[in-house]
Design a protein around this motif. Structure first.
Motif, short mmCIF file in Angstrom:
data_model
loop_
_atom_site.label_atom_id
_atom_site.label_comp_id
_atom_site.label_asym_id
_atom_site.label_seq_id
_atom_site.Cartn_x
_atom_site.Cartn_y
_atom_site.Cartn_z
N ILE A 148 65.55 42.03 6.07
CA ILE A 148 65.72 40.89 6.98
C ILE A 148 64.94 39.67 6.48
CG2 ILE A 148 65.19 40.04 9.31
CD1 ILE A 148 65.69 42.93 10.30
N ILE A 149 63.68 39.90 6.08
CA ILE A 149 62.86 38.80 5.58
C ILE A 149 63.50 38.17 4.34
CG2 ILE A 149 60.63 38.21 4.54
CD1 ILE A 149 59.38 40.40 6.26
N THR A 150 63.98 39.03 3.44
CA THR A 150 64.59 38.54 2.21
C THR A 150 65.83 37.71 2.51
OG1 THR A 150 63.76 40.42 0.93
CG2 THR A 150 65.60 39.21 0.01
N GLN A 151 66.74 38.25 3.33
CA GLN A 151 67.99 37.55 3.59
C GLN A 151 67.77 36.26 4.36
OE1 GLN A 151 69.53 40.00 1.26
NE2 GLN A 151 71.02 38.70 2.26
N LEU A 152 66.89 36.27 5.36
CA LEU A 152 66.59 35.03 6.07
C LEU A 152 65.86 34.05 5.15
CD1 LEU A 152 65.56 36.25 9.64
CD2 LEU A 152 67.75 35.31 8.89
N GLY A 153 65.07 34.60 4.22
CA GLY A 153 64.43 33.73 3.22
C GLY A 153 65.45 33.05 2.34
N PHE A 154 66.48 33.79 1.93
CA PHE A 154 67.58 33.18 1.17
C PHE A 154 68.19 32.03 1.96
CE2 PHE A 154 68.68 37.36 -1.24
CZ PHE A 154 67.61 37.14 -2.08
N CYS A 155 68.39 32.25 3.27
CA CYS A 155 68.99 31.21 4.11
C CYS A 155 68.10 29.97 4.19
CB CYS A 155 69.26 31.77 5.51
SG CYS A 155 70.53 33.06 5.56
N CYS A 156 66.78 30.16 4.25
CA CYS A 156 65.85 29.03 4.22
C CYS A 156 65.98 28.26 2.91
CB CYS A 156 64.42 29.51 4.39
SG CYS A 156 64.04 30.22 5.99
N VAL A 157 66.06 29.00 1.81
CA VAL A 157 66.22 28.37 0.50
C VAL A 157 67.51 27.56 0.46
CG1 VAL A 157 66.63 28.82 -1.95
CG2 VAL A 157 64.82 30.06 -0.75
N TYR A 158 68.58 28.08 1.04
CA TYR A 158 69.86 27.38 1.03
C TYR A 158 69.77 26.06 1.79
CZ TYR A 158 71.96 31.70 -0.72
OH TYR A 158 72.29 32.79 -1.48
N LEU A 225 86.07 33.18 -2.58
CA LEU A 225 86.67 33.19 -3.92
C LEU A 225 86.62 31.80 -4.54
CD1 LEU A 225 88.26 34.54 -6.20
CD2 LEU A 225 90.36 34.08 -4.89
N VAL A 226 86.99 30.79 -3.75
CA VAL A 226 86.93 29.41 -4.25
C VAL A 226 85.49 29.03 -4.60
CG1 VAL A 226 87.32 26.99 -3.65
CG2 VAL A 226 88.97 28.72 -2.94
N ALA A 227 84.55 29.43 -3.73
CA ALA A 227 83.14 29.13 -3.99
C ALA A 227 82.67 29.76 -5.30
CB ALA A 227 82.28 29.63 -2.83
N ASN A 228 83.09 30.99 -5.56
CA ASN A 228 82.72 31.66 -6.81
C ASN A 228 83.26 30.90 -8.02
OD1 ASN A 228 81.46 33.65 -5.35
ND2 ASN A 228 83.18 35.08 -5.45
N LEU A 229 84.50 30.43 -7.92
CA LEU A 229 85.12 29.71 -9.03
C LEU A 229 84.41 28.39 -9.30
CD1 LEU A 229 88.92 30.36 -8.28
CD2 LEU A 229 87.49 31.45 -10.02
N VAL A 230 84.11 27.63 -8.23
CA VAL A 230 83.48 26.33 -8.45
C VAL A 230 82.04 26.49 -8.91
CG1 VAL A 230 85.00 25.19 -6.79
CG2 VAL A 230 82.79 26.08 -6.02
N LEU A 340 77.70 18.79 -5.84
CA LEU A 340 78.43 18.96 -4.58
C LEU A 340 79.21 20.27 -4.56
CD1 LEU A 340 79.70 15.30 -4.01
CD2 LEU A 340 77.79 16.47 -2.89
N LEU A 341 79.80 20.63 -5.71
CA LEU A 341 80.56 21.88 -5.77
C LEU A 341 79.63 23.08 -5.61
CD1 LEU A 341 83.08 21.11 -8.66
CD2 LEU A 341 83.59 21.34 -6.23
N TYR A 342 78.47 23.01 -6.25
CA TYR A 342 77.53 24.12 -6.11
C TYR A 342 77.03 24.19 -4.67
CZ TYR A 342 74.87 27.74 -8.50
OH TYR A 342 74.41 28.95 -8.93
N CYS A 343 76.86 23.03 -4.04
CA CYS A 343 76.45 23.01 -2.63
C CYS A 343 77.51 23.66 -1.75
CB CYS A 343 76.20 21.57 -2.18
SG CYS A 343 74.64 20.87 -2.74
N PHE A 344 78.78 23.42 -2.07
CA PHE A 344 79.85 24.07 -1.30
C PHE A 344 79.76 25.59 -1.44
CE2 PHE A 344 84.09 26.05 -1.53
CZ PHE A 344 84.49 25.86 -0.21
#
Length: 478
Positions: A148-158, A225-230, A340-344
């Motif tokens: 939980i800490i790790t995944q919510l930490g990822f969300c903070c980083v995002y 899938l689109v996010a992975n491609l960009v 911007l694409l990486y942000c998407f």
């Protein structure tokens, strides 16, 4: 022994029952019996993911914002020590993933279970030790807490990543050109200051709350899938720019300062913390016996990407490297589009990372309310969790330090500390050699020392930067 197992499956539909993963959401298992009854997950069959599909998911589960922060990590360790340390970290991380799979196989056979998740493996491993058996359920709960800490930490980083990159694109918009060679300093020039990055986070907050309201993540699969491609296209362009703009001679320190090395550790272990997807991927393979080659191939590719981009990025941008290499790209539309694409891609990935803590924390609460309020409570709790991650990001709006702090606190336990301990617990009655025990203790100690020093230095840097920001603001007002 079976008593605790009974409690686990029936009475613990509470806070820490099962840790679902992004793979469970985007690659759902076939309809039919529950996971413990599906033999194909362990012995193979017509259903399940193929070798290539599993490899793609493994790559996806390990490549994100951590990769973009590795050039700064190499700076903290030094041009030679950094890549060597990343290689060592990669080898240890792969070894720990292999240990987790090996222990899961042994324990699932012993408990007559076709598959186990990370928390269950730790629980049954503790049941192997007589004086820990009474507390074995806490092994599962502890693993889930760190998940939980790790995944919510990822969300903070995002949140921090999105705000920093979009802020930079907006501020440089008036001077953005089609000439990608105009910026000879190899650093994005901030030309029109806008409002604070924290306000950008608040702007993203409503959109992200709506995103996590998605009732089933399968609806996000096309966008994923689109996010992975960009994101893949963006990485290729980042590599191209970094490789073609390295200046010679390269006068960079071969070994960094000792006080900065814990920050390197935190960032590196954050990047390598893909151990949470290992067992879900292996459990969903059509032929699980081929997972180890997938693991070695996939993590070999990932380790190469980490070392190469970390080294090339630092060689290109030198001491000016930012918390994410995207922050150093020039003011031309090609590379502004890359940001911007990486942000998407990161925006869509937020929902996938958020899925794990939401599915652990929310269902037990929803189960305690009447049916008419279930949906409202579910959406409210999702909103509260997103607001919580946004609040943490606002309190610590420094991308490099957030990454290092999350990596030091939680990723070090999941990726380095727990797997060697689990092997000792699992095989201690079956003639585990003293050398293996010593090796496992050393790996866990490395993880623990990294946890202590990385957390301390990251918190110290956060306090110092906040004090500096306050002093600068006071000076400007005066």
């Amino acid at each position: 022994m079976m008593a605790s197992s009974d409690v686990d499956t029936r009475g613990e539909g509470s806070l820490f029952s099962e840790n679902p993963s992004e793979m469970d959401a985007l690659c759902p298992s076939p309809p039919g019996p529950s996971r413990p009854q599906r033999n194909y997950e362990r012995i193979g069959g017509r259903q399940g993911t193929s070798f290539c599909q599993t490899l793609i998911h493994l790559l996806k589960g390990n490549i994100g914002t951590g990769l973009l922060g590795l050039p700064l990590a190499v700076k903290n360790a030094g041009l030679v020590l950094g890549p060597v340390s990343l290689l060592c970290m990669g080898c240890i991380a792969i070894h720990c993933m292999r240990l987790l799979v090996k222990c899961s196989h042994h324990l699932s056979a012993k408990m007559s279970r076709p598959s186990l998740n990370y928390g269950e493996a730790m629980q049954y491993g503790m049941e192997n030790v007589s004086w820990l058996r009474r507390h074995s359920l806490w092994g599962k709960r502890t693993v889930n807490v760190f998940l939980i800490i790790t995944q919510l930490g990822f969300c903070c980083v995002y949140f921090v990543f999105l705000s920093d990159n979009v802020k930079q694109v907006v501020e440089a918009a008036n001077a953005t050109t089609f000439n990608c060679h105009v910026n000879h300093t190899n650093q994005t020039q901030i030309l029109v200051p806008s409002f604070d990055s924290r306000l950008y986070m608040l702007c993203f907050l409503p959109a992200i709350i709506l995103l996590v309201f998605t009732p089933d993540l399968k609806y996000l699969a096309p966008l994923s899938l689109v996010a992975n491609l960009v994101m893949t296209a963006s990485l290729i362009l980042i590599y191209f720019y970094s490789l073609t703009n390295i200046t010679y001679p390269i006068n960079l320190p071969l070994v960094g300062q000792l006080k900065d090395y814990p920050l390197f550790f935190g960032t590196a272990v954050f990047a390598f913390e893909g151990i949470g997807v290992v067992l879900p991927l292996e459990n969903k393979m059509q032929r699980p016996q081929t997972f180890i080659p997938v693991l070695y191939l996939g993590m070999g590719i990932i380790t190469f990407l980490y070392i190469s981009l970390g080294t090339i990025g630092y060689m290109c941008f030198g001491g000016d490297i930012g918390g994410s290499i995207t922050l150093n790209l020039p003011n031309c539309w090609t590379y502004q589009a890359v940001k911007l694409l990486y942000c998407f891609g990161i925006f869509i990935t937020f929902a996938l990372q958020f899925y794990v803590p939401a599915e652990i924390l929310i269902p037990p609460v929803v189960a305690r309310v009447s049916e008419r309020w279930e949906k409202a409570v579910d959406l409210l709790l999702r909103s509260v969790l997103v607001v919580f991650t946004c609040a943490i990001a606002i309190l610590v709006p420094e991308l490099d330090l957030v990454i290092s702090l999350v990596g030091s606190i939680s990723s070090s336990f999941l990726a380095l500390i727990f797997p060697p301990i689990l092997q000792i617990l699992t095989f201690h009655t079956e003639g585990l050699s003293p050398l293996v025990t010593i090796k496992n203790i050393i790996i866990s100690l490395i993880g623990f020392i990294g946890f202590v020093t990385g957390t301390y230095i990251a918190i110290q840097e956060i306090i110092e930067r906040n004090i500096k920001h306050v002093e600068d603001s006071t000076y400007l007002v005066q």
